[in-house]
Design a protein around this motif. Structure first.
Motif, PDB file in Angstrom:
ATOM      1  N   LEU A  99       0.831  -1.205   0.000  1.00 29.94           N
ATOM      2  CA  LEU A  99       0.000   0.000   0.000  1.00 29.94           C
ATOM      3  C   LEU A  99       0.870   1.261   0.000  1.00 29.94           C
ATOM      4  O   LEU A  99       1.886   1.332   0.700  1.00 29.94           O
ATOM      5  CB  LEU A  99      -0.916   0.016   1.218  1.00 29.94           C
ATOM      6  CG  LEU A  99      -1.872  -1.171   1.394  1.00 29.94           C
ATOM      7  CD1 LEU A  99      -2.792  -0.933   2.572  1.00 29.94           C
ATOM      8  CD2 LEU A  99      -2.675  -1.404   0.128  1.00 29.94           C
ATOM      9  N   SER A 100       0.463   2.236  -0.782  1.00 31.52           N
ATOM     10  CA  SER A 100       1.160   3.521  -0.814  1.00 31.52           C
ATOM     11  C   SER A 100       0.144   4.620  -1.087  1.00 31.52           C
ATOM     12  O   SER A 100      -0.918   4.387  -1.665  1.00 31.52           O
ATOM     13  CB  SER A 100       2.246   3.528  -1.888  1.00 31.52           C
ATOM     14  OG  SER A 100       1.674   3.337  -3.181  1.00 31.52           O
ATOM     15  N   VAL A 101       0.509   5.817  -0.654  1.00 30.51           N
ATOM     16  CA  VAL A 101      -0.395   6.964  -0.769  1.00 30.51           C
ATOM     17  C   VAL A 101       0.330   8.096  -1.484  1.00 30.51           C
ATOM     18  O   VAL A 101       1.525   8.330  -1.270  1.00 30.51           O
ATOM     19  CB  VAL A 101      -0.863   7.426   0.628  1.00 30.51           C
ATOM     20  CG1 VAL A 101      -1.372   8.853   0.598  1.00 30.51           C
ATOM     21  CG2 VAL A 101      -1.966   6.517   1.129  1.00 30.51           C
ATOM     22  N   LEU A 133      -5.552   2.713   7.131  1.00 27.26           N
ATOM     23  CA  LEU A 133      -6.120   2.212   5.882  1.00 27.26           C
ATOM     24  C   LEU A 133      -5.894   0.706   5.805  1.00 27.26           C
ATOM     25  O   LEU A 133      -4.764   0.244   5.985  1.00 27.26           O
ATOM     26  CB  LEU A 133      -5.464   2.892   4.683  1.00 27.26           C
ATOM     27  CG  LEU A 133      -5.829   4.359   4.442  1.00 27.26           C
ATOM     28  CD1 LEU A 133      -4.836   5.008   3.497  1.00 27.26           C
ATOM     29  CD2 LEU A 133      -7.237   4.482   3.891  1.00 27.26           C
ATOM     30  N   LEU A 134      -6.953  -0.043   5.550  1.00 29.22           N
ATOM     31  CA  LEU A 134      -6.873  -1.497   5.407  1.00 29.22           C
ATOM     32  C   LEU A 134      -7.380  -1.891   4.032  1.00 29.22           C
ATOM     33  O   LEU A 134      -8.421  -1.381   3.578  1.00 29.22           O
ATOM     34  CB  LEU A 134      -7.717  -2.207   6.468  1.00 29.22           C
ATOM     35  CG  LEU A 134      -7.380  -1.966   7.945  1.00 29.22           C
ATOM     36  CD1 LEU A 134      -8.422  -2.629   8.827  1.00 29.22           C
ATOM     37  CD2 LEU A 134      -6.005  -2.515   8.272  1.00 29.22           C
ATOM     38  N   VAL A 135      -6.667  -2.797   3.376  1.00 30.13           N
ATOM     39  CA  VAL A 135      -7.157  -3.438   2.151  1.00 30.13           C
ATOM     40  C   VAL A 135      -7.167  -4.937   2.445  1.00 30.13           C
ATOM     41  O   VAL A 135      -6.138  -5.521   2.766  1.00 30.13           O
ATOM     42  CB  VAL A 135      -6.278  -3.119   0.940  1.00 30.13           C
ATOM     43  CG1 VAL A 135      -6.735  -3.919  -0.276  1.00 30.13           C
ATOM     44  CG2 VAL A 135      -6.318  -1.617   0.636  1.00 30.13           C
ATOM     45  N   SER A 136      -8.344  -5.549   2.352  1.00 27.78           N
ATOM     46  CA  SER A 136      -8.517  -6.929   2.793  1.00 27.78           C
ATOM     47  C   SER A 136      -8.970  -7.815   1.641  1.00 27.78           C
ATOM     48  O   SER A 136      -9.801  -7.411   0.816  1.00 27.78           O
ATOM     49  CB  SER A 136      -9.551  -6.994   3.925  1.00 27.78           C
ATOM     50  OG  SER A 136      -9.849  -8.318   4.279  1.00 27.78           O
ATOM     51  N   GLY A 185      -3.666  -5.853   4.030  1.00 25.85           N
ATOM     52  CA  GLY A 185      -2.589  -4.882   4.040  1.00 25.85           C
ATOM     53  C   GLY A 185      -3.009  -3.678   4.858  1.00 25.85           C
ATOM     54  O   GLY A 185      -4.202  -3.376   4.962  1.00 25.85           O
ATOM     55  N   ALA A 186      -2.061  -2.986   5.477  1.00 20.81           N
ATOM     56  CA  ALA A 186      -2.397  -1.857   6.335  1.00 20.81           C
ATOM     57  C   ALA A 186      -1.379  -0.739   6.136  1.00 20.81           C
ATOM     58  O   ALA A 186      -0.207  -0.976   5.825  1.00 20.81           O
ATOM     59  CB  ALA A 186      -2.421  -2.287   7.801  1.00 20.81           C
ATOM     60  N   LEU A 187      -1.869   0.477   6.330  1.00 17.07           N
ATOM     61  CA  LEU A 187      -1.020   1.654   6.179  1.00 17.07           C
ATOM     62  C   LEU A 187      -1.475   2.691   7.189  1.00 17.07           C
ATOM     63  O   LEU A 187      -2.683   2.932   7.364  1.00 17.07           O
ATOM     64  CB  LEU A 187      -1.139   2.216   4.753  1.00 17.07           C
ATOM     65  CG  LEU A 187      -0.228   3.385   4.387  1.00 17.07           C
ATOM     66  CD1 LEU A 187       1.241   2.942   4.399  1.00 17.07           C
ATOM     67  CD2 LEU A 187      -0.600   3.923   3.004  1.00 17.07           C
TER      68      LEU A 187
END
Length: 605
Positions: free
Chosen positions: A451-453, A533-536, A592-594
């Motif tokens: 993950l990136s912003v 931020l979570l992407v699951s 994933g987490a950020l």
């Protein structure tokens, strides 16, 4: 079981009321109901409230917030049926476009209702899409419709009662109109009188119009006598606006006073047979009330009041400022002289969280030619165990009647004003620090998501800027966003929310936040935000965080979150939620987490 789309389809406009005297309808119903005990996320279906041509409304129990709710399922009987398990399938592929347009309107109903917080408008607790359909969770009101209440009276109610009914309805319509929205289906059977009698507007009227335009004659959809001429067709120089709703409201008042609806607008175009109330029923009601109703029912839109404010002026009715319950109409005796006492209206009180952070949703202008403008709220029938007269309507009730045998409602949203008496069960659990839980979630995350912003606006100027960024992921997944506002100690689940119920991200395709329909604005007091931020890979639920519905999102004070983490068997990882998959289906738990930090500053003067 007919699938015809001809105008001869009474079920598309009929609500089948289910009660002790109406249970026989169930066997003939075109719907395949979800049985009691069915679990949809935290909601367990406990019974059937009612059905109409475009959906089914169930009574359900919210195991997370411990309360009864009304759960509405989009299931147009003429277009779709129950498939395997809980899924919804088309009866014929030729209905695909009609079904999709109706679903889009159903979704927009949730978005529309989530924008407003007013006691005379139905609230939205939650919305999501699953099983090839969509679900809407609302409060559980219980009470008769205005139509049923008035029909039970031996004589029309007096003017103070009518004005008491008008106050909350005018307030609600003014709120809608200020945001560029129209109701378009005001009628006696679309106004509920729950509890102490305060009116609640049901049935936003576009979804039946959307499907009706595609499957059957429009005259079956509109309610003759209540719909003004501009709702029958798009004509040059004739447009809809606040005056459209005021015509329907005037028709409701006309029906209350006379027992008759006004002549249909289409017929009035050829020969206007409308007889003014000022000449027809003078004496019992004030001249101001009757004249205001007559003006609302003018055939041409430009001859009607153009706003709620103009109607109030005609009625001589000041803006109400205090909440009072309507007396039961059956207890009001008929009077021969008019009384023009001014009623009070329901006021709206937002939570501290809602006041602190303003959710912004763009106005939806409702045009007869826009298919997805707004969706219909299903007319509801009585619930089976209520044993009420068939004319009564049940929709929702956050506090059930004292006679109910249901599990008592518990509202854990507001913190107690005074310390609870000792001993308190939860006090035995040592709170877990939110910082430690945040770090645990980050440590347990999979690096595969990458993950990136980019484009993060930081700092944010109070009153001017909103949270804004672009998120990128190396894997597809469901998106979740938790925000900890350190300045006021609140933690909110910003995504998903009632406006954006199922956000997803595609690998290599940056996703811009905020998404259409909402934004999160910096406001006083200035402070720091921590964002998780979570992407699951799987959809996730957060049942252990003690979050409460607050507007379109879920939120809780930091202290409540930390106590919930201490009680949870998942400990710190409860902050990441838990996978929510269908029974027997694969349920991968990776995510994933950020972590982001954003600073609020006061704007320079």
């Amino acid at each position: 079981m007919t699938t015809s789309s001809s105008p001869q389809m009474p079920r598309d406009e009929q609500t089948i009321v289910l009660g002790s005297a109406a249970a026989a309808h169930v066997a003939d119903s075109p719907h395949d109901f979800l049985p009691s005990g069915t679990r949809l996320h935290e909601f367990e279906i406990t019974g059937l409230i009612g059905e109409g041509g475009f959906g089914v409304v169930y009574q359900a129990y919210d195991h997370l917030l411990l309360r009864r709710v009304a759960l509405k399922e989009y299931l147009p009987a003429s277009l779709a049926a129950r498939g395997q398990d809980q899924s919804v399938v088309l009866r014929s592929q030729r209905h695909a476009d009609s079904f999709a347009k109706g679903l889009e309107s159903f979704i927009n109903e949730a978005r529309l209702l989530a924008r407003f917080d007013h006691p005379a408008l139905v609230k939205v607790h939650r919305f999501w899409q699953a099983n090839e359909t969509a679900y809407l969770v609302m409060p559980y009101y219980e009470g008769p419709t205005l139509k049923a209440a008035i029909q039970s009276l031996p004589a029309p109610p007096d003017e103070p009662w009518i004005r008491g009914l008008l106050g909350p309805l005018l307030d609600a319509l003014e709120l809608l109109h200020q945001q560029g929205c129209l109701h378009r289906d005001i009628a006696p059977d679309n106004i509920l009188l729950p509890g102490a009698g305060r009116p609640v507007l049901l049935d936003f009227g576009a979804a039946r119009r959307v499907i009706g335009d595609m499957t059957q004659a429009l005259t079956v959809i509109l309610k003759p006598g209540y719909a003004p001429i501009e709702q029958y067709a798009e004509m040059p120089g004739i447009r809809q606006g606040p005056w459209t709703d005021l015509y329907a409201l005037g028709a409701v008042l006309h029906w209350i006073i006379t027992g008759q609806t006004p002549p249909p607008a289409v017929g009035r175009m050829l020969r206007d047979s409308y007889e003014a109330l000022t000449t027809r029923t003078g004496g019992r009601y004030s001249e101001a009330l009757l004249h205001g109703i007559d003006r609302c029912l003018a055939l041409k839109g430009e001859d009607r009041p153009q706003s709620v404010a103009q109607l109030r002026a005609l009625l001589g009715q000041a803006t109400p400022v205090e909440t009072k319950a309507l007396p039961a109409p059956a207890a009001i005796p008929a009077q021969e002289s008019a009384s023009a006492s001014e009623p009070d209206s329901s006021s709206q009180i937002g939570s501290d969280w809602s006041k602190r952070r303003r959710w912004r949703t763009p106005a939806l202008t409702l045009s007869a030619t826009v298919a997805a403008a707004v969706a219909a709220s299903l007319l509801l029938g009585e619930r089976p165990e209520a044993q009420a007269p068939q004319s009564a309507t049940s929709a929702s009730l956050e506090h059930p009647p004292a006679t109910t045998t249901q599990t008592p409602t518990v509202e854990p949203i507001a913190a107690p004003m005074t310390p609870p008496p000792a001993p308190v069960a939860i006090a035995t659990a040592t709170p877990i620090g939110l910082e430690a839980a945040w770090q645990t979630v980050l440590t347990a995350a999979s690096p595969d998501y990458g993950l990136s912003v980019s484009g993060l606006k930081n700092p944010l100027q109070v009153g001017r800027d909103s949270l804004s960024l672009a998120l990128d992921s190396r894997r597809d997944g469901w998106l979740y966003l938790l925000l900890w506002d350190r300045a006021n100690g609140q933690v909110g689940l910003l995504l998903p929310n009632a406006v954006d119920p199922a956000p997803q991200i595609k690998a290599g395709q940056p996703l811009r936040l905020p998404r259409p329909g909402w934004q999160y604005q910096a406001d006083l007091p200035a402070g720091n935000w921590d964002i998780l931020l979570l992407v699951s890979e799987s959809r996730r639920e957060f049942p252990d965080l003690a979050l409460s519905r607050d507007g379109i999102m879920l939120a809780a004070p930091r202290e409540r979150i930390e106590q919930a983490l201490a009680r949870s068997g998942a400990g710190n990882l409860a902050l990441a939620g838990q996978p929510d998959c269908a029974p027997g289906a694969p349920c991968p738990s990776s995510y994933g987490a950020l972590h982001l930090s954003v600073r609020e500053i006061e704007a320079p003067r």
